[in-house]
Scaffold this active site. Structure first.
Site, PDB file in Angstrom:
ATOM      1  NE  ARG A  61      -3.148   2.309   3.179  1.00 31.31           N
ATOM      2  CZ  ARG A  61      -4.081   3.084   2.626  1.00 31.31           C
ATOM      3  NH1 ARG A  61      -4.619   2.734   1.492  1.00 31.31           N
ATOM      4  NH2 ARG A  61      -4.440   4.206   3.221  1.00 31.31           N
ATOM      5  CB  VAL A  69       1.632  11.727  -4.127  1.00 35.63           C
ATOM      6  CG1 VAL A  69       1.831  13.210  -3.807  1.00 35.63           C
ATOM      7  CG2 VAL A  69       0.277  11.250  -3.635  1.00 35.63           C
ATOM      8  N   GLY A  71       4.808  10.814  -8.519  1.00 38.47           N
ATOM      9  CA  GLY A  71       5.540   9.664  -9.020  1.00 38.47           C
ATOM     10  C   GLY A  71       6.232   8.932  -7.885  1.00 38.47           C
ATOM     11  CG  ASP A  73       8.753  11.486  -5.123  1.00 39.58           C
ATOM     12  OD1 ASP A  73       7.943  10.813  -4.448  1.00 39.58           O
ATOM     13  OD2 ASP A  73       8.699  12.736  -5.201  1.00 39.58           O
ATOM     14  CG  ASN A  93      -0.864   8.625   2.880  1.00 38.54           C
ATOM     15  OD1 ASN A  93      -1.361   7.701   2.248  1.00 38.54           O
ATOM     16  ND2 ASN A  93      -0.195   9.615   2.299  1.00 38.54           N
ATOM     17  CG  HIS A 192      -8.360  -3.442  -1.752  1.00 40.59           C
ATOM     18  ND1 HIS A 192      -9.444  -2.634  -2.037  1.00 40.59           N
ATOM     19  CD2 HIS A 192      -7.277  -2.618  -1.726  1.00 40.59           C
ATOM     20  CE1 HIS A 192      -9.036  -1.385  -2.165  1.00 40.59           C
ATOM     21  NE2 HIS A 192      -7.735  -1.349  -1.992  1.00 40.59           N
ATOM     22  CG  ASP A 254      -9.895 -11.784   1.063  1.00 42.87           C
ATOM     23  OD1 ASP A 254     -11.011 -12.294   1.257  1.00 42.87           O
ATOM     24  OD2 ASP A 254      -9.014 -12.335   0.393  1.00 42.87           O
ATOM     25  CB  THR A 257      -7.704 -16.146   2.132  1.00 41.87           C
ATOM     26  OG1 THR A 257      -7.878 -15.470   0.865  1.00 41.87           O
ATOM     27  CG2 THR A 257      -8.353 -17.512   2.063  1.00 41.87           C
ATOM     28  CG  ASP A 262      -6.233 -15.849  -1.849  1.00 44.60           C
ATOM     29  OD1 ASP A 262      -6.809 -14.741  -1.783  1.00 44.60           O
ATOM     30  OD2 ASP A 262      -6.365 -16.711  -0.964  1.00 44.60           O
TER      31      ASP A 262
END
Length: 364
Positions: A61, A69, A71, A73, A93, A192, A254, A257, A262
């Protein structure tokens, strides 16, 4: 059919390689200057993952939030100061991103072997790949040669990162702005399948993105795209106003699992178990839904395409060659460049106001 699929995957790999070269990135960029770089990063990530399975989704993530944002960097790694609120402390964030300390550890190990050679942006890209592998995904070669940025601004994170309440059109436009296709959007959403989210991302703050209590147009306030049983479960985890009174409460993205890389995220989607409005939105567009259905049927194809799409995402690069810098501390801009940015009127980020380490892992 199998031969045709192999040819398509080969073609995708060739295209990715050509795009990398065009972006100034190369596989094996550090083979001569720091041949142990990728191994040292892998070791740091594996050691942290052994203590907490949350490390992997957090780093995947973090890479996504860095690349969207300015690129890729490394700007998401920079700490806020008394004079500037950095990306990592922007609402998308904080408090969702954490395990910045893993990148710190990897950087320290690399600096001990190759001082001033490997960028923080590349370390984060390597760490994301290692996280995919540790949870069951395919390994892939990471084109590198990114340089570190010297600007990190919370408002830019808020403006560029797609929120969890976006609809299909908004999502497609957000990704298109980064030269990513609808296929890339659906493929990368599969990340996700790992990690957790805070209640505020789906139970709402000031009625924004609230799928459980104040969903627009719903008589009972519940998003009809949610399975009733799943909505009941989520309400038990995230009672009304929980975002205000219990801001650190989280749930798995999820349900099937949650710690394995997966295709069960897509299986859940087709059973109305998508946690966010942006997840459910993938079923409202014919092209997106066809991809979701394809990945439900073929996990192998999704994993292969994920490698291609995350490489492509990693090529959202603005700084290569002699641009930017090689940050010595991933949290702090090098002093000489901090002075230069101050003189030009850009944010001053030379002296951290304190660690921005936050808890929990959420999704866009």
């Amino acid at each position: 059919m199998a031969k045709r699929r192999c040819l398509l995957l080969f073609a995708a790999a060739v295209v990715a390689s050509l795009l990398s070269a065009a972006a100034g990135l190369d596989v094996g960029f550090y083979n001569t200057t720091c041949p142990s770089a990728e191994t040292l990063v892998q070791q740091a990530v594996a050691a942290a993952f052994a203590n907490s399975s949350e490390v992997a989704p957090a780093l995947i993530r973090m890479h996504f939030h860095d690349c969207f944002v300015r690129g890729c960097d490394g700007s998401v790694l920079i700490d806020s100061t008394a004079n500037n609120t950095a990306e990592k402390d922007s609402p998308p964030n904080n408090p969702s991103l954490h395990f910045f300390n893993v990148i710190d550890s990897a950087k320290s190990a690399v600096e001990a072997q190759c001082p001033g050679v490997v960028s923080c942006a590349d370390i984060l890209a390597f760490a994301a790949r290692d996280s995919v592998v540790l949870t069951g995904g395919n390994s892939y070669q990471v084109p590198s040669g990114r340089r570190d940025g010297v600007i990190s601004n919370a408002s830019e994170a808020l403006a560029n990162l797609p929120p969890p309440f976006f609809n299909a059109t908004q999502l497609a436009n957000s990704f298109a702005a980064k030269n990513l296709s609808i296929q890339d959007l659906v493929v990368l959403s599969g990340a996700h399948t790992l990690g957790v989210s805070h209640c505020s991302s789906f139970a709402g703050v000031n009625n924004t993105g609230d799928r459980l209590y104040n969903f627009s147009g719903s008589p009972d306030g519940v998003d009809p795209a949610l399975s009733p049983a799943y909505a009941f479960l989520l309400k038990s985890i995230c009672p009304i106003n929980s975002s205000q009174f219990f801001p650190n409460t989280t749930t798995s993205m999820d349900l099937i699992t949650p710690t394995t890389f997966d295709n069960k995220y897509y299986v859940g989607l087709t059973n109305n178990l998508g946690l966010f409005e942006s997840d459910a939105a993938l079923l409202t567009n014919a092209t997106m839904k066809a991809l979701v259905d394809a990945f439900v049927s073929n996990e192998t194809a999704w994993k292969a395409l994920f490698s291609t799409s995350i490489i492509k995402m990693g090529e959202i690069v603005e700084l290569t060659g002699t641009q930017g810098e090689i940050r010595l501390n991933c949290r702090v801009i090098n002093p000489v460049n901090a002075t230069a940015t101050a003189e030009s009127g850009s944010p001053v980020l030379a002296t951290p106001a304190g660690s921005s380490e936050s808890t929990g892992v959420a999704a866009s």
